[in-house]
Write a protein that holds these residues in place. Sequence first.
Motif, PDB file in Angstrom:
ATOM      1  N   ARG A 262       0.835  -1.209   0.000  1.00 26.43           N
ATOM      2  CA  ARG A 262       0.000   0.000   0.000  1.00 26.43           C
ATOM      3  C   ARG A 262       0.872   1.262   0.000  1.00 26.43           C
ATOM      4  NH1 ARG A 262      -3.602  -1.309   3.612  1.00 26.43           N
ATOM      5  NH2 ARG A 262      -2.225  -0.926   5.278  1.00 26.43           N
TER       6      ARG A 262
ATOM      7  N   SER B  13       2.604   1.645  -3.379  1.00 25.00           N
ATOM      8  CA  SER B  13       1.629   2.097  -4.365  1.00 25.00           C
ATOM      9  C   SER B  13       1.307   3.576  -4.183  1.00 25.00           C
ATOM     10  CB  SER B  13       0.352   1.261  -4.257  1.00 25.00           C
ATOM     11  OG  SER B  13      -0.617   1.728  -5.156  1.00 25.00           O
TER      12      SER B  13
ATOM     13  N   GLY C 101       3.138   4.671  -7.171  1.00 23.83           N
ATOM     14  CA  GLY C 101       2.131   4.200  -8.116  1.00 23.83           C
ATOM     15  C   GLY C 101       2.049   5.061  -9.361  1.00 23.83           C
TER      16      GLY C 101
ATOM     17  N   LEU D  97       0.554  -3.342 -13.160  1.00 22.24           N
ATOM     18  CA  LEU D  97       0.846  -2.690 -11.878  1.00 22.24           C
ATOM     19  C   LEU D  97       0.664  -3.663 -10.716  1.00 22.24           C
ATOM     20  CD1 LEU D  97      -0.641   0.895 -12.208  1.00 22.24           C
ATOM     21  CD2 LEU D  97       1.747   0.257 -11.945  1.00 22.24           C
ATOM     22  N   ASN D  98      -0.406  -4.442 -10.759  1.00 20.04           N
ATOM     23  CA  ASN D  98      -0.610  -5.441  -9.711  1.00 20.04           C
ATOM     24  C   ASN D  98       0.536  -6.456  -9.696  1.00 20.04           C
ATOM     25  OD1 ASN D  98      -3.010  -4.305  -8.800  1.00 20.04           O
ATOM     26  ND2 ASN D  98      -4.238  -5.484 -10.242  1.00 20.04           N
TER      27      ASN D  98
ATOM     28  N   TRP E  81       3.553  -4.919  -7.955  1.00 28.03           N
ATOM     29  CA  TRP E  81       3.529  -4.978  -6.487  1.00 28.03           C
ATOM     30  C   TRP E  81       3.869  -6.392  -6.010  1.00 28.03           C
ATOM     31  CZ3 TRP E  81       4.232  -0.409  -7.022  1.00 28.03           C
ATOM     32  CH2 TRP E  81       3.332   0.531  -7.502  1.00 28.03           C
TER      33      TRP E  81
END
Length: 185
Positions: free
Chosen positions: A19, A22, A26, A47-48, A51
């Motif tokens: 978190r 991001s 992000g 993007l996922n 992470w």
Amino acid sequence: MEDQEIIALYWAREEDAIRETSAKYGRLCRSIVGRILASPEDGEECLNDTWLGLWNAIPPRRPSRLAAFAGRVARNLALKRYDYITADRRNPEAVRSLEELGDCVSGRETVETEAENRRIEEAIGGFLWRLEEEKRNVFLLRYWYFMSIENICRRTGFGESKVKSMLSRTRQKLREHLEQEGIEL
């Protein structure tokens, strides 16, 4: 939150690390991915995956610059996704910028080992850090972010001929630097 604090969260296997990364990076990663992938859905998936990639990479790695590390993971995943999706079709700016670099750093079979790849990365990184800031920025905008010449001109305020000549001279200096380092081109 500072980078070292975020990295400590990864090492502690705290989900807040994702978190915080991001929230802080992000936008940077989204920008990198967006320049490579046309589809917003593919971009979000990438993007996922970024992470998740960071979660899996930290630990064992402890990056000194989290922004660069996250950007690199995002870029590499976006390029892999791009190759998978488009196979025959290519982003003309990405292809053009990589072709321009082809004379300096080709993907020939002479570079086979991880140690040699690392040596090349360090040589290029050292070269870039010795460049004047504006030349380094133009070079990175073109060859890292795949930005078009026109967009670089808008962003920097330079004319098209200046950007093209700056890139040409920098590529030539990079070639000379790599040859001095004993890297076969």
